[in-house]
Design an enzyme around this catalytic site. Structure first.
Site, PDB file in Angstrom:
ATOM      1  N   ASP A  36     -14.977   3.476  13.120  1.00  0.00           N
ATOM      2  CA  ASP A  36     -14.978   2.105  12.596  1.00  0.00           C
ATOM      3  C   ASP A  36     -15.990   1.981  11.451  1.00  0.00           C
ATOM      4  OD1 ASP A  36     -14.383  -0.563  12.298  1.00  0.00           O
ATOM      5  OD2 ASP A  36     -15.038  -1.181  14.293  1.00  0.00           O
ATOM      6  N   GLU A  62     -13.226  -4.818  18.667  1.00  0.00           N
ATOM      7  CA  GLU A  62     -13.984  -3.630  18.245  1.00  0.00           C
ATOM      8  C   GLU A  62     -15.022  -3.259  19.295  1.00  0.00           C
ATOM      9  OE1 GLU A  62     -13.622  -4.229  13.389  1.00  0.00           O
ATOM     10  OE2 GLU A  62     -15.418  -4.938  14.416  1.00  0.00           O
ATOM     11  N   SER A  86     -11.403  -2.540   5.556  1.00  0.00           N
ATOM     12  CA  SER A  86     -10.820  -1.785   4.446  1.00  0.00           C
ATOM     13  C   SER A  86     -11.158  -0.295   4.519  1.00  0.00           C
ATOM     14  CB  SER A  86     -11.292  -2.375   3.114  1.00  0.00           C
ATOM     15  OG  SER A  86     -12.704  -2.363   3.037  1.00  0.00           O
TER      16      SER A  86
HETATM   17  C1  5RP Z   1     -14.264  -5.925  10.910  1.00  0.00           C
HETATM   18  C2  5RP Z   1     -15.452  -5.062  10.754  1.00  0.00           C
HETATM   19  C3  5RP Z   1     -15.448  -4.067   9.650  1.00  0.00           C
HETATM   20  O1  5RP Z   1     -15.733  -2.809  10.167  1.00  0.00           O
HETATM   21  C4  5RP Z   1     -16.483  -4.447   8.649  1.00  0.00           C
HETATM   22  O2  5RP Z   1     -16.253  -5.771   8.244  1.00  0.00           O
HETATM   23  C5  5RP Z   1     -16.473  -3.511   7.437  1.00  0.00           C
HETATM   24  O3  5RP Z   1     -15.306  -3.725   6.701  1.00  0.00           O
HETATM   25  P1  5RP Z   1     -15.009  -2.998   5.339  1.00  0.00           P
HETATM   26  O4  5RP Z   1     -14.729  -1.559   5.661  1.00  0.00           O
HETATM   27  O5  5RP Z   1     -13.816  -3.720   4.781  1.00  0.00           O
HETATM   28  O6  5RP Z   1     -16.225  -3.158   4.444  1.00  0.00           O
HETATM   29  O7  5RP Z   1     -16.405  -5.137  11.477  1.00  0.00           O
HETATM   30  O8  5RP Z   1     -14.418  -6.842  11.948  1.00  0.00           O
END
Ligand code: 5RP
Length: 219
Positions: free
Chosen positions: A81, A103, A30
């Site tokens: 990320d 990722e 998100s």
């Molecule tokens: C997805 C991930 C995301 O970076 C992680 O889950 C963080 O997500 P968010 O920004 O929704 O809190 O590793 O595989």
């Protein structure tokens, strides 16, 4: 400020780290969703993006940003990320959204990993967030037993398969005192595709949003 506003603020700040005229690596989740919308506003500045999930690819295309194959690009200066947890040495747990394998691949091809999080993700010791492991289906039972030997309880993520068609085990109850050692150990278990510990190759910089403002952490 609510959590979405914090994510929005940190996503906007990450645009400063995007290199003009280059390809940008884009993660998932998100927070990255906010980043992709910000990137759309400056899409003329980038040559395109290498994406780490089908979901991010769809969002990038919606913003008019070309999604490029990693093999066609080779390397890129920056990968942006989020994370589920990050410690003071910028080691992370990732994979809450299930995109951990791609990722890790895209991050490995980037010169610089810029992690964008709200302050709730910053922890002294990782492990409260269940550690995701993508596994080959027939190895689920075996990997679950090995996790138990480490003191963790692996639970199959219900109704979920990754973009690569594999299940995820979420490992509860770990206190990760040695993230590099644990990543190295789990990496060599047969049947493990990817463990969601990003410690051997952590982030280079973390942008952290809390209601008092933005902080930048470096290693
Ligand atoms: C997805 C991930 C995301 O970076 C992680 O889950 C963080 O997500 P968010 O920004 O929704 O809190 O590793 O595989």
């Amino acid at each position: 400020m609510n959590q979405d506003q914090l994510k929005q603020a940190v996503a906007r700040a990450a645009i400063e780290h995007v290199v003009d005229g280059a390809v940008v690596g884009v993660g998932s989740g998100s927070t990255v969703g906010f980043f992709i919308r910000e990137l759309g506003l400056v899409r003329h500045r980038v040559r395109g993006a290498v994406s780490s999930s089908e979901r991010s690819s769809a969002l990038l295309r919606e913003q008019g940003i070309e999604v490029l194959d990693l093999d066609a690009v080779g390397t890129m200066p920056v990968y942006v990320d989020g994370a589920d947890e990050i410690d003071g040495q910028l080691r992370m747990i990732k994979g809450g959204g299930g995109a951990l394998t791609r990722e890790k691949i895209v991050a490995a091809a980037a010169e610089r990993f810029v992690c964008i999080v709200d302050a709730s993700k910053v922890v002294p010791v990782m492990g409260r967030f269940p550690l995701p492991i993508e596994v080959i289906p027939m190895a689920c039972g075996l990997v679950t037993r090995w996790c138990a030997q480490l003191g963790g309880e692996a639970r199959l993520r219900a109704g979920f398969t990754t973009d690569n068609g594999n299940p995820i085990l979420d490992v509860h109850g770990l206190r990760i005192a040695d993230p590099v050692g644990l990543e190295t150990e789990i990496n060599q278990w047969p049947g493990v595709v990817t463990v969601g510990l990003f410690a051997r190759r952590g982030a280079d910089v973390a942008l952290v949003a809390d209601p008092a403002g933005l902080r930048t952490l470096t290693r």
